[in-house]
Design a protein around this motif. Structure first.
Motif, mmCIF file in Angstrom:
data_model
loop_
_atom_site.group_PDB
_atom_site.id
_atom_site.type_symbol
_atom_site.label_atom_id
_atom_site.label_comp_id
_atom_site.label_asym_id
_atom_site.label_seq_id
_atom_site.Cartn_x
_atom_site.Cartn_y
_atom_site.Cartn_z
ATOM 1 N N VAL A 95 0.744 -1.090 0.134
ATOM 2 C CA VAL A 95 -0.033 -0.016 -0.026
ATOM 3 C C VAL A 95 0.909 1.280 -0.098
ATOM 4 O O VAL A 95 1.854 1.345 0.916
ATOM 5 C CB VAL A 95 -1.060 -0.039 1.445
ATOM 6 C CG1 VAL A 95 -1.821 1.407 1.340
ATOM 7 C CG2 VAL A 95 -1.681 -1.099 1.467
ATOM 8 N N CYS A 96 0.662 2.116 -0.974
ATOM 9 C CA CYS A 96 1.379 3.419 -0.773
ATOM 10 C C CYS A 96 0.310 4.644 -0.208
ATOM 11 O O CYS A 96 -0.904 4.575 -0.594
ATOM 12 C CB CYS A 96 1.551 3.850 -2.512
ATOM 13 S SG CYS A 96 2.455 5.242 -2.670
ATOM 14 N N HIS A 97 0.748 5.434 0.516
ATOM 15 C CA HIS A 97 0.015 6.307 1.237
ATOM 16 C C HIS A 97 0.498 7.619 1.296
ATOM 17 O O HIS A 97 1.652 7.858 1.115
ATOM 18 C CB HIS A 97 -0.624 5.832 2.621
ATOM 19 C CG HIS A 97 0.688 5.282 3.311
ATOM 20 N ND1 HIS A 97 1.329 6.383 4.269
ATOM 21 C CD2 HIS A 97 1.575 4.299 3.551
ATOM 22 C CE1 HIS A 97 2.326 5.837 4.677
ATOM 23 N NE2 HIS A 97 2.355 4.421 4.265
ATOM 24 N N ASN A 98 -0.066 8.596 1.749
ATOM 25 C CA ASN A 98 0.519 10.061 2.035
ATOM 26 C C ASN A 98 0.658 10.730 3.460
ATOM 27 O O ASN A 98 0.739 11.606 3.753
ATOM 28 C CB ASN A 98 -0.510 11.037 1.189
ATOM 29 C CG ASN A 98 -1.781 11.050 1.916
ATOM 30 O OD1 ASN A 98 -2.515 10.190 2.592
ATOM 31 N ND2 ASN A 98 -2.633 12.353 1.570
ATOM 32 N N ASN A 114 -10.312 8.663 7.186
ATOM 33 C CA ASN A 114 -10.699 8.839 5.882
ATOM 34 C C ASN A 114 -10.361 9.758 4.919
ATOM 35 O O ASN A 114 -10.141 9.745 3.672
ATOM 36 C CB ASN A 114 -12.177 9.179 5.819
ATOM 37 C CG ASN A 114 -13.014 8.227 5.688
ATOM 38 O OD1 ASN A 114 -12.749 7.232 5.014
ATOM 39 N ND2 ASN A 114 -14.281 8.071 6.516
ATOM 40 N N LYS A 115 -9.075 10.828 5.447
ATOM 41 C CA LYS A 115 -8.733 11.598 4.547
ATOM 42 C C LYS A 115 -7.308 11.370 3.947
ATOM 43 O O LYS A 115 -6.705 11.837 3.151
ATOM 44 C CB LYS A 115 -8.332 13.108 5.367
ATOM 45 C CG LYS A 115 -9.663 13.906 5.862
ATOM 46 C CD LYS A 115 -8.898 15.442 6.276
ATOM 47 C CE LYS A 115 -10.492 15.769 6.656
ATOM 48 N NZ LYS A 115 -10.433 16.773 8.131
ATOM 49 N N THR A 116 -6.988 9.959 4.470
ATOM 50 C CA THR A 116 -5.539 9.423 4.062
ATOM 51 C C THR A 116 -5.804 8.939 2.389
ATOM 52 O O THR A 116 -6.706 8.117 2.272
ATOM 53 C CB THR A 116 -5.231 8.271 4.878
ATOM 54 O OG1 THR A 116 -5.076 8.820 6.345
ATOM 55 C CG2 THR A 116 -3.814 7.619 4.707
ATOM 56 N N ASN A 117 -4.722 9.336 1.685
ATOM 57 C CA ASN A 117 -4.786 8.705 0.209
ATOM 58 C C ASN A 117 -4.222 7.524 0.505
ATOM 59 O O ASN A 117 -3.045 7.163 0.919
ATOM 60 C CB ASN A 117 -4.204 9.636 -0.770
ATOM 61 C CG ASN A 117 -5.034 11.018 -0.919
ATOM 62 O OD1 ASN A 117 -6.139 10.897 -0.713
ATOM 63 N ND2 ASN A 117 -4.383 11.968 -1.265
ATOM 64 N N ILE A 118 -4.998 6.267 -0.064
ATOM 65 C CA ILE A 118 -4.041 5.082 -0.405
ATOM 66 C C ILE A 118 -4.422 4.488 -1.604
ATOM 67 O O ILE A 118 -5.242 4.739 -2.336
ATOM 68 C CB ILE A 118 -4.655 3.900 0.664
ATOM 69 C CG1 ILE A 118 -6.171 3.830 0.693
ATOM 70 C CG2 ILE A 118 -4.382 4.348 2.006
ATOM 71 C CD1 ILE A 118 -6.672 2.613 1.624
ATOM 72 N N ASN A 119 -3.120 3.721 -2.089
ATOM 73 C CA ASN A 119 -3.212 3.167 -3.348
ATOM 74 C C ASN A 119 -2.730 1.746 -2.944
ATOM 75 O O ASN A 119 -1.566 1.246 -2.665
ATOM 76 C CB ASN A 119 -2.175 3.883 -4.264
ATOM 77 C CG ASN A 119 -2.402 3.605 -5.538
ATOM 78 O OD1 ASN A 119 -2.967 2.513 -6.001
ATOM 79 N ND2 ASN A 119 -1.797 4.296 -6.495
ATOM 80 N N ILE A 120 -3.713 0.727 -3.267
ATOM 81 C CA ILE A 120 -3.383 -0.608 -3.032
ATOM 82 C C ILE A 120 -2.791 -1.462 -4.270
ATOM 83 O O ILE A 120 -3.804 -1.353 -5.303
ATOM 84 C CB ILE A 120 -4.840 -1.436 -2.270
ATOM 85 C CG1 ILE A 120 -5.334 -0.478 -1.079
ATOM 86 C CG2 ILE A 120 -4.379 -2.846 -1.719
ATOM 87 C CD1 ILE A 120 -6.358 -1.107 -0.572
#
Ligand SMILES: Cc1cc2nc3c(=O)[nH]c(=O)nc-3n(C[C@H](O)[C@H](O)[C@H](O)COP(=O)(O)OP(=O)(O)OC[C@H]3O[C@@H](n4cnc5c(N)ncnc54)[C@H](O)[C@@H]3O)c2cc1C
Length: 373
Positions: free
Chosen positions: A175-178, A233-239
């Motif tokens: 998972v990539c996140h901000n 909920n505000k976290t951007n995630i890319n799975i």
């Protein structure tokens, strides 16, 4: 004495580590895998290695390779209660690293040394030979590191094993996140335990053990929604693509015959909740190395020696105890209306028990018997 020969079969983490470590003894090590060398290694998992095991592995790695490990100084455990996540225990020890996390693909590349591309069709345990087609090759010791589903293992073990199959699967992906996450976390969720293992501050791998019934649901949505709930909920995630692995506790009662020994997932499988499978295997390899080195120092042969017998009696009890202990921990955290109030009571104060925390750190670092010394 004629140079002794060991054959290591299988290019999973067990086979690669055993081949690399044992090749540091004055022994010929043949490493055999059915995968072609040019075939890209593809194991999307992440492995967390304890400090003692990391120190042992590090002796055999190049300095630049150690940069591939992400060291972690803290571990936090959470449990889910009425849609909230309670941080019930924090592990840390005087700024010491508690875990080293690495991508399995990176670790395999680092360990990969010498490949003979061949698939072993049969192992002749009586004569300590392996067979490729019509040719047979003799060895002083054969290490079968062929994983849990190999036919060779079922022929070897027969029906003699202990198994507890809770019909679960492990879901895993990167998972990539901000946000910044640099230390591992374990969440005991209503669906099952979920471990977050960072590989750097912006990327982590998760391992979520859930009922295999969830396979029929939209896994991507399930994971996305759960991670959003945990991380905010505000976290951007890319799975990335989610991969599933079957999980069950299995312990074979036979894992050696004459001069052949099964190592790794072929001999036992523990639940991934504690991230201990490969750590137990490293301890097995460490012990095997010590026994072989001892025999060599006395000029004793490996073949038909006491090495396998000594190895089995020293490692089998600990591996079994570990596997059962991990199962017990997993059962304790399962949602259950009757036991949940007791669980809440126990967990509310557990972080104050420093002795318990120190013991847990020691056991997951060195194993049960070594930490009691
Ligand atoms: C989701 C998940 C997460 C995990 N996380 C952790 C963790 O954080 N920490 C930890 O310590 N452990 C962890 N584990 C456990 C760990 O990954 C395994 O214990 C370990 O990878 C087992 O490696 P192995 O080499 O024994 O088996 P395998 O990886 O199955 O390798 C067996 C190899 O043998 C080869 N082979 C099979 N038959 C033959 C043949 N006839 N001839 C030649 N080659 C053959 C196969 O091609 C394969 O490459 C995790 C497990 C899972 C499922």
């Amino acid at each position: 004495m004629k140079k002794q020969k060991i054959c290591v079969i299988g290019d999973g983490l067990s086979g690669l580590t055993a081949a690399l470590v044992l090749s540091n003894l004055d022994i010929d090590v043949d490493f055999i895998t059915k995968n072609k060398q040019e075939k890209k290694i593809n194991d999307p998992r992440i492995t967390a290695i304890s400090p003692t095991n990391f120190k042992f592995l590090n002796k055999y790695l190049d300095k630049k390779d150690t940069k591939l490990f992400w060291p972690c100084k803290k571990i936090n455990l959470f449990y889910e209660k009425i849609n909230q996540f309670y941080n019930f225990i924090n592990f840390s020890e005087d700024q010491k690293n508690l875990l080293y996390i690495i991508k399995n693909n990176d670790l395999k590349k680092v360990l990969l040394k010498k490949i003979i591309s061949n698939e072993v069709k049969k192992v002749d345990t009586k004569n300590s030979c392996i067979l490729f087609g019509k040719k047979s090759y003799a060895y002083d010791l054969i290490l079968l590191c062929v994983g849990r589903s190999s036919k060779i293992i079922s022929e070897f073990v027969g029906k003699r094993f202990i198994q507890k199959d809770d019909k679960e699967i492990a879901l895993t992906s990167m998972v990539c996140h901000n946000i910044n996450i640099s230390d591992p976390r374990q969440y005991f969720l209503k669906e099952g335990p979920l471990a977050i293992l960072p590989i750097n501050e912006k990327n982590f791998s998760f391992v979520w053990s859930v009922s295999n019934k969830l396979k029929n649901r939209n896994i991507n949505d399930l994971v996305y929604n759960k991670l959003k709930k945990i991380l905010g909920n505000k976290t951007n995630i890319n799975i990335n693509k989610i991969i599933t692995y079957p999980i069950s506790f299995k312990f074979n009662s036979i894992f050696s015959k004459n001069n052949s020994l099964v190592l790794g997932d072929g001999s036992y499988n523990v639940h991934p909740v504690a991230g201990q499978g490969f750590n137990l295997i490293i301890r097995d390899i460490m012990k095997l190395f010590q026994f072989i080195e001892y025999n060599q120092s006395l000029g004793l042969p490996i073949k038909d020696s006491e090495i396998i017998k000594k190895f089995v009696s020293s490692r089998k009890p600990e591996n079994l105890l570990f596997g059962l202990g991990i199962n017990l921990t997993n059962s304790f955290f399962k949602q259950n209306k009757i036991t949940s109030p007791i669980k809440d009571f126990i967990l509310s104060d557990i972080n104050k028990f420093n002795f318990l925390k120190e013991m847990s750190i020691k056991i997951s670092d060195k194993g049960i018997f070594q930490s009691l010394k």
